[in-house]
Motif scaffolding. Structure first.
Motif, PDB file in Angstrom:
ATOM      1  N   THR A 238       2.759   1.239   1.197  1.00 18.11           N
ATOM      2  CA  THR A 238       2.787   0.188   0.175  1.00 18.11           C
ATOM      3  C   THR A 238       4.222  -0.202  -0.148  1.00 18.11           C
TER       4      THR A 238
ATOM      5  N   GLN B 257      -4.130  -3.913  -2.351  1.00 20.25           N
ATOM      6  CA  GLN B 257      -5.171  -2.888  -2.267  1.00 20.25           C
ATOM      7  C   GLN B 257      -6.115  -2.963  -3.478  1.00 20.25           C
TER       8      GLN B 257
ATOM      9  N   ASP C 207      -2.736  -4.563   2.501  1.00 20.16           N
ATOM     10  CA  ASP C 207      -2.543  -3.164   2.112  1.00 20.16           C
ATOM     11  C   ASP C 207      -3.903  -2.490   1.936  1.00 20.16           C
ATOM     12  N   GLU C 208      -4.287  -1.691   2.907  1.00 23.02           N
ATOM     13  CA  GLU C 208      -5.574  -0.982   2.878  1.00 23.02           C
ATOM     14  C   GLU C 208      -6.710  -1.893   2.411  1.00 23.02           C
TER      15      GLU C 208
END
Ligand SMILES: Nc1ncnc2c1ncn2[C@@H]1O[C@H](COP(=O)(O)OP(=O)(O)O)[C@@H](O)[C@H]1O
Ligand SMILES: [Mg+2]
Length: 225
Positions: free
Chosen positions: A46, A91, A165-166
């Motif tokens: 991140t 995320q 991000d994820e």
């Protein structure tokens, strides 16, 4: 279209020392390239994306997007470049809770090159399957639907580079799969480069090019005080 060189970031630890979290010597993405980085939790993924997006300032090093050195820009220029060129899928979605689905996408677009284009916002929301939820507030949506709003917002300005991000982290396997297919398809259509970070093998399987973040990122092991 993205070039990262000697990028470093450290944080002050609770004990008062400095901990290096990101140290990436070289990383590059070509126009339209789709790449995934595999890394375990806490490995600095991140932070790396935040540095690329200019959300966080690096201690040293360079981030070049479409030939423009981001780290050399002032804050307002960097904000404008980010709005022009970048789509960021957070995320945790980062939706504005006091605004409707349509407003969330329009507000994101308002900072970009085309301004708040309601017809295009509706179109992209229909594309992610939310054409019937335009006036809902985020809390009135399921997690999967909220994520799709975040995807629509990130892609609405037809960014040159999408950072994810994820993006499957909060989704069940079926929605995670659908979401990734959609992100990749829209990026392909616009020849946007896509950089995804994840520890989810199911998400990583979608990519021909998967790189281990631990190989790319070599922060100094010792804590400096
Ligand atoms: N603002 C901050 N202050 C201090 N430490 C931080 C901060 N942000 C992240 N860290 C630390 O940096 C490391 C990497 O975090 P992060 O980039 O979020 O990893 P990942 O996304 O791979 O899980 C973690 O050990 C985390 O505690
Ligand atoms: Mg993370």
């Amino acid at each position: 279209m993205l070039e990262v060189t000697d990028l470093k970031k450290s944080f002050v630890s609770p004990e008062g020392g400095r901990v290096e979290v990101v140290s990436v010597a070289a990383f590059a993405l070509a126009v339209g390239e789709q790449r995934a980085l595999r890394g375990e939790s806490g490995s600095g993924k991140t932070t790396f994306l935040h540095l690329i997006a200019g959300i966080l300032a690096a201690d040293s090093g360079g981030v070049r997007i479409d030939g423009v050195e981001m780290t050399a820009l002032g804050e307002s220029q960097r904000d404008r470049l980010r709005a022009d060129k970048l789509g960021y899928i957070f995320q945790t979605f980062n939706l504005l809770q006091g605004h409707t689905v349509l407003e969330n996408v329009l507000l994101g677009m308002g900072f970009g090159p085309r301004g708040a284009d309601a017809a295009h916002a509706r179109e992209i929301l229909a594309r992610v399957g939310l054409g019937h939820r335009l006036q809902h507030f985020p809390r009135q949506l399921s997690t999967g639907q909220q994520q799709r709003v975040a995807v629509a917002r990130a892609l609405a300005n037809r960014p040159r580079l999408v950072l994810a991000d994820e993006p499957t982290g909060n989704l069940d396997p079926r929605h995670g799969h659908e979401s990734l297919m959609l992100i990749r398809e829209v990026c392909r259509e616009h020849r946007a480069a896509l950089l995804l970070v994840s520890h989810d093998e199911r998400a990583l399987q979608h990519f021909d090019q998967v790189q281990d973040f631990a190989v790319l990122n070599r922060p100094a092991a010792e804590v400096r005080s």
